[in-house]
Design an enzyme around this catalytic site. Structure first.
Site, PDB file in Angstrom:
ATOM      1  N   ASP A  30     -11.241   6.280  -2.024  1.00 35.90           N
ATOM      2  CA  ASP A  30     -11.328   5.093  -1.170  1.00 35.90           C
ATOM      3  C   ASP A  30     -12.764   4.934  -0.675  1.00 35.90           C
ATOM      4  OD1 ASP A  30      -8.978   3.419   0.660  1.00 35.90           O
ATOM      5  OD2 ASP A  30     -11.070   3.371   1.330  1.00 35.90           O
ATOM      6  N   ILE A  31     -13.248   3.696  -0.648  1.00 41.59           N
ATOM      7  CA  ILE A  31     -14.632   3.422  -0.245  1.00 41.59           C
ATOM      8  C   ILE A  31     -14.843   3.661   1.259  1.00 41.59           C
ATOM      9  CG2 ILE A  31     -14.444   0.951   0.349  1.00 41.59           C
ATOM     10  CD1 ILE A  31     -16.931   0.506  -1.449  1.00 41.59           C
ATOM     11  N   ASN A  86       1.179   0.468   1.944  1.00 39.38           N
ATOM     12  CA  ASN A  86       1.219  -0.663   2.865  1.00 39.38           C
ATOM     13  C   ASN A  86       1.723  -1.866   2.086  1.00 39.38           C
ATOM     14  OD1 ASN A  86       0.064   0.865   4.984  1.00 39.38           O
ATOM     15  ND2 ASN A  86      -1.987   0.498   4.165  1.00 39.38           N
ATOM     16  N   GLY A  92      -0.623  -3.912   6.927  1.00 35.11           N
ATOM     17  CA  GLY A  92      -2.000  -3.462   6.732  1.00 35.11           C
ATOM     18  C   GLY A  92      -2.491  -3.552   5.305  1.00 35.11           C
ATOM     19  N   SER A  94      -4.448  -4.877   2.434  1.00 34.82           N
ATOM     20  CA  SER A  94      -5.610  -5.770   2.358  1.00 34.82           C
ATOM     21  C   SER A  94      -6.016  -6.057   0.918  1.00 34.82           C
ATOM     22  CB  SER A  94      -6.793  -5.177   3.123  1.00 34.82           C
ATOM     23  OG  SER A  94      -7.147  -3.923   2.596  1.00 34.82           O
ATOM     24  N   HIS A  99      -0.886  -0.038  -4.567  1.00 31.82           N
ATOM     25  CA  HIS A  99      -1.585   1.259  -4.577  1.00 31.82           C
ATOM     26  C   HIS A  99      -0.940   2.199  -3.581  1.00 31.82           C
ATOM     27  CE1 HIS A  99      -3.591  -1.495  -1.773  1.00 31.82           C
ATOM     28  NE2 HIS A  99      -3.811  -0.434  -1.011  1.00 31.82           N
ATOM     29  N   LEU A 100      -1.000   3.471  -3.937  1.00 31.60           N
ATOM     30  CA  LEU A 100      -0.518   4.544  -3.065  1.00 31.60           C
ATOM     31  C   LEU A 100      -1.755   5.204  -2.473  1.00 31.60           C
ATOM     32  CD1 LEU A 100       2.313   6.005  -2.684  1.00 31.60           C
ATOM     33  CD2 LEU A 100       1.480   7.659  -4.341  1.00 31.60           C
ATOM     34  N   HIS A 101      -1.780   5.354  -1.146  1.00 32.18           N
ATOM     35  CA  HIS A 101      -2.856   6.121  -0.508  1.00 32.18           C
ATOM     36  C   HIS A 101      -2.445   7.590  -0.504  1.00 32.18           C
ATOM     37  CE1 HIS A 101      -4.939   2.699   1.697  1.00 32.18           C
ATOM     38  NE2 HIS A 101      -3.780   2.135   1.435  1.00 32.18           N
TER      39      HIS A 101
HETATM   40  P1  5GP Z   1      -4.668  -1.419   1.865  1.00 34.36           P
HETATM   41  O1  5GP Z   1      -5.257  -1.823   3.200  1.00 34.36           O
HETATM   42  O2  5GP Z   1      -4.499  -2.639   0.980  1.00 34.36           O
HETATM   43  O3  5GP Z   1      -3.426  -0.588   1.949  1.00 34.36           O
HETATM   44  O4  5GP Z   1      -5.739  -0.469   1.193  1.00 34.36           O
HETATM   45  C1  5GP Z   1      -6.867  -0.960   0.538  1.00 34.36           C
HETATM   46  C2  5GP Z   1      -7.874   0.146   0.504  1.00 34.36           C
HETATM   47  O5  5GP Z   1      -8.864  -0.186  -0.448  1.00 34.36           O
HETATM   48  C3  5GP Z   1      -8.595   0.373   1.842  1.00 34.36           C
HETATM   49  O6  5GP Z   1      -8.373   1.695   2.300  1.00 34.36           O
HETATM   50  C4  5GP Z   1     -10.070   0.107   1.502  1.00 34.36           C
HETATM   51  O7  5GP Z   1     -10.959   0.992   2.152  1.00 34.36           O
HETATM   52  C5  5GP Z   1     -10.106   0.287  -0.012  1.00 34.36           C
HETATM   53  N1  5GP Z   1     -11.098  -0.504  -0.689  1.00 34.36           N
HETATM   54  C6  5GP Z   1     -11.378  -1.828  -0.471  1.00 34.36           C
HETATM   55  N2  5GP Z   1     -12.337  -2.240  -1.296  1.00 34.36           N
HETATM   56  C7  5GP Z   1     -12.692  -1.158  -2.053  1.00 34.36           C
HETATM   57  C8  5GP Z   1     -13.662  -0.982  -3.105  1.00 34.36           C
HETATM   58  O8  5GP Z   1     -14.385  -1.886  -3.510  1.00 34.36           O
HETATM   59  N3  5GP Z   1     -13.745   0.266  -3.654  1.00 34.36           N
HETATM   60  C9  5GP Z   1     -12.947   1.295  -3.222  1.00 34.36           C
HETATM   61  N4  5GP Z   1     -13.123   2.482  -3.819  1.00 34.36           N
HETATM   62  N5  5GP Z   1     -12.025   1.152  -2.246  1.00 34.36           N
HETATM   63  C10 5GP Z   1     -11.907  -0.068  -1.670  1.00 34.36           C
END
Ligand code: 5GP
Ligand code: ZN
Length: 113
Positions: A30-31, A86, A92, A94, A99-101
């Site tokens: 994750d970035i 999410n 949450g 975004s 995707h699975l964290h």
């Molecule tokens: P969500 O909020 O949809 O569950 O998780 C999206 C995740 O993607 C966030 O934790 C965010 O930091 C990560 N993310 C967003 N843009 C990028 C990117 O360009 N590269 C990477 N490696 N992660 C990203």
């Protein structure tokens, strides 16, 4: 899907720190990590969110969890780790590619925010 960030990462059109890949799944750092280990595990096929998955995706959904467990074992997350999906903006989400964290390497509190 041409306009999806995670489809672009999966196709190597946008750089990311890949930590796992096979024919149907890829995983990358994750970035903006929320824990010492924070990896995102995605199906290659564009599924917008968990609620859009079908019965035919059951094996794929299970494999996302198994890849998480495999990565956690490789990283010796013996004190525990968490996998999170999410589903929808209110939870949450975004990036609208399923995707699975995988989070680990620190104490995880409950309930999550
Ligand atoms: P969500 O909020 O949809 O569950 O998780 C999206 C995740 O993607 C966030 O934790 C965010 O930091 C990560 N993310 C967003 N843009 C990028 C990117 O360009 N590269 C990477 N490696 N992660 C990203
Ligand atoms: Zn996508």
């Amino acid at each position: 899907m041409s306009d999806c960030l995670f489809c672009k990462i999966g196709a190597a059109k946008i750089p990311a720190k890949l930590v796992y890949q096979d024919e149907e799944i890829f995983a990358f750092e994750d970035i903006s990590p929320q824990a010492p280990t924070h990896i995102l595990i995605c199906p290659r096929r564009h599924i917008e969110k968990l609620g859009d998955a079908a019965a035919a995706d059951a094996l794929l959904l299970g494999r996302l969890q198994l890849v998480a467990a495999q990565l956690a074992a490789q990283r010796n997350l013996t004190d525990g780790y968490r996998t999170v999906v999410n589903n929808g903006a209110g939870a949450g989400q975004s990036v609208f590619h399923l995707h699975l964290h995988l989070l680990g390497g620190r104490l995880m509190r409950w309930p999550p925010g």
